[in-house]
Write an enzyme that holds these catalytic residues in place. Structure first.
Site, short mmCIF file in Angstrom:
data_model
loop_
_atom_site.label_atom_id
_atom_site.label_comp_id
_atom_site.label_asym_id
_atom_site.label_seq_id
_atom_site.Cartn_x
_atom_site.Cartn_y
_atom_site.Cartn_z
N ASN A 23 1.00 -1.18 -0.12
CA ASN A 23 0.02 0.11 0.00
C ASN A 23 0.80 1.27 0.25
O ASN A 23 1.70 1.31 0.82
CB ASN A 23 -1.04 -0.03 1.17
CG ASN A 23 -1.72 1.27 1.29
OD1 ASN A 23 -2.50 1.44 0.33
ND2 ASN A 23 -1.58 2.01 2.24
N GLU A 24 0.54 2.02 -1.01
CA GLU A 24 1.34 3.36 -1.11
C GLU A 24 2.80 3.08 -0.89
O GLU A 24 3.75 3.67 -0.23
CB GLU A 24 0.91 4.31 -0.21
CG GLU A 24 -0.43 4.85 -0.47
CD GLU A 24 -0.86 6.05 0.39
OE1 GLU A 24 -0.10 6.48 1.28
OE2 GLU A 24 -1.98 6.56 0.25
N TYR A 90 -6.81 12.57 -3.04
CA TYR A 90 -7.59 13.18 -2.13
C TYR A 90 -7.87 14.60 -2.52
O TYR A 90 -7.06 15.04 -3.21
CB TYR A 90 -6.94 13.09 -0.69
CG TYR A 90 -6.92 11.76 -0.04
CD1 TYR A 90 -8.13 11.47 0.40
CD2 TYR A 90 -5.92 11.04 -0.26
CE1 TYR A 90 -8.12 10.16 1.32
CE2 TYR A 90 -5.70 9.57 0.56
CZ TYR A 90 -6.89 9.36 1.18
OH TYR A 90 -6.92 8.17 1.56
N GLU A 146 -8.57 4.46 -2.57
CA GLU A 146 -8.58 5.83 -1.49
C GLU A 146 -8.71 7.08 -2.39
O GLU A 146 -8.21 7.37 -3.28
CB GLU A 146 -7.16 5.96 -0.88
CG GLU A 146 -7.02 4.82 0.29
CD GLU A 146 -5.78 5.16 1.12
OE1 GLU A 146 -5.63 6.47 1.49
OE2 GLU A 146 -5.23 4.29 1.51
N GLN A 195 -12.42 6.50 4.51
CA GLN A 195 -12.88 5.49 5.51
C GLN A 195 -14.23 5.93 5.67
O GLN A 195 -14.76 6.85 5.48
CB GLN A 195 -12.05 6.19 6.82
CG GLN A 195 -10.67 5.33 6.94
CD GLN A 195 -9.75 6.16 6.08
OE1 GLN A 195 -9.80 7.12 5.97
NE2 GLN A 195 -8.43 5.38 6.00
#
Length: 334
Positions: A23-24, A90, A146, A195
């Site tokens: 992840n990342e 994001y 995400e 989330q």
């Protein structure tokens, strides 16, 4: 490990379908170069054996926002060994170190957050082009696992917990982004908001035994009708702040609109493939205040309301989408 699982009450194997390997890894997940990660991915996925009846879906760590070189390198080297490639983005009002407030924001910050969210369209398009070079059959999916608004944590909370309030502006981000995902349905196989509870752009906030639903929750509630539907190509005269999705499922047309403008209502006309009957669902999420939000003292400040302004005549549906609003309609096919 199997014995440990059984000792903790689950003797049967977990029915895992999706597995992300790393992840990342370009950042906190290892600070790797794409060449190195591709080799590590190839190695680790080798030992993810297939035991169950359903094939395991392997997801490789994809790029950080606009790192197109990462996508090219990893797809070229490891593409045949993956089913999906992840992407994270994001929405921000400014730079990472200057995140805006979740509730106390200006008109310019409203626009900057929405403009940041709209970049998802560009990122998906550009990364898909790189994927196509090494996967022209579109076997590998894009997994946007995400996304959401990343704003300042609420004062008085632990900064590491990323607890932030959720306003009508976040609902605009959610609807705008979901419309983008629907537009790219042929590539985007999965899309997970970061989330669900108490972290970043949550759908639910809790405080002890108290719980409230956020404006983002209601967007997901409206957009659920598009799940497992067939996306329809649709065209309408629109301003730059209007996005939409039109789909068809179970004898009904589903139409969702988001008008993220702070100042202007938007007239819309959609011509559907066939004539329609009465609306079976018509809801709007709208408030006059841009930062309207639910609190534990006022948990129902922002709610869905009935929408009565849509008119259907034959195959045409006409409506005016108010500023700062999300509308979803369902019509029976005649």
């Amino acid at each position: 490990m199997a014995n440990l699982r059984a000792a903790n009450g689950h003797p049967e194997p977990w029915d895992v379908k999706f597995l992300g390997i790393g992840n990342e890894t370009w950042g906190g997940g290892g600070n790797m170069r794409p060449e190195y990660y591709a080799d590590v991915y190839r190695q680790y996925q080798t030992f993810v054996r297939q035991y169950g009846k359903e094939p395991l879906y392997k997801i490789a760590c994809g790029p950080n926002i606009d790192d197109f070189n990462w996508t090219s390198v990893v797809m070229q080297s490891a593409g045949p060994y993956m089913d999906g490639l992840s992407l994270h983005h994001y929405a921000l009002t400014d730079l990472w170190e200057h995140k805006g407030d979740a509730v106390d924001f200006t008109d310019d910050e409203w626009r900057s957050l929405l403009n940041s969210a709209k970049k998802m369209d560009y990122f998906i398009h550009e990364h898909a082009l790189r994927m196509d070079r090494y996967d022209p059959e579109h076997r590998v999916d894009l997994i946007v696992d995400e996304w959401g608004s990343w704003l300042k944590e609420q004062a008085g909370t632990n900064p590491a917990f990323l607890y932030q309030q959720n306003t009508l502006r976040d609902a605009m981000v959610a609807a705008t982004t979901l419309n983008i995902f629907n537009k790219h349905a042929e590539r985007v196989h999965m899309a997970n908001i970061a989330q669900m509870v108490n972290v970043l752009q949550s759908m639910v906030l809790t405080d002890g035994s108290k719980m409230l639903l956020t404006p983002t929750y209601f967007v997901f509630l409206m957009y659920q009708f598009h799940q497992d539907a067939n996306r329809l190509a649709a065209y309408c005269s629109q301003g730059s702040d209007l996005s939409y999705t039109v789909s068809e499922k179970d004898g009904e047309y589903i139409l969702s609109f988001c008008n993220a403008s702070l100042t202007a209502d938007e007239p819309v006309e959609i011509t559907l493939p066939t004539a329609v009957g009465k609306a079976t669902y018509a809801k709007i999420l709208h408030e006059d205040q841009a930062n309207a939000h639910n609190t534990f003292d006022d948990p129902e400040r922002v709610q869905l309301k009935d929408f009565t302004q849509a008119q259907a005549e034959g195959p045409a549906v006409r409506l005016q989408v108010p500023k700062m609003s999300v509308v979803t309609l369902k019509f029976e096919k005649k």
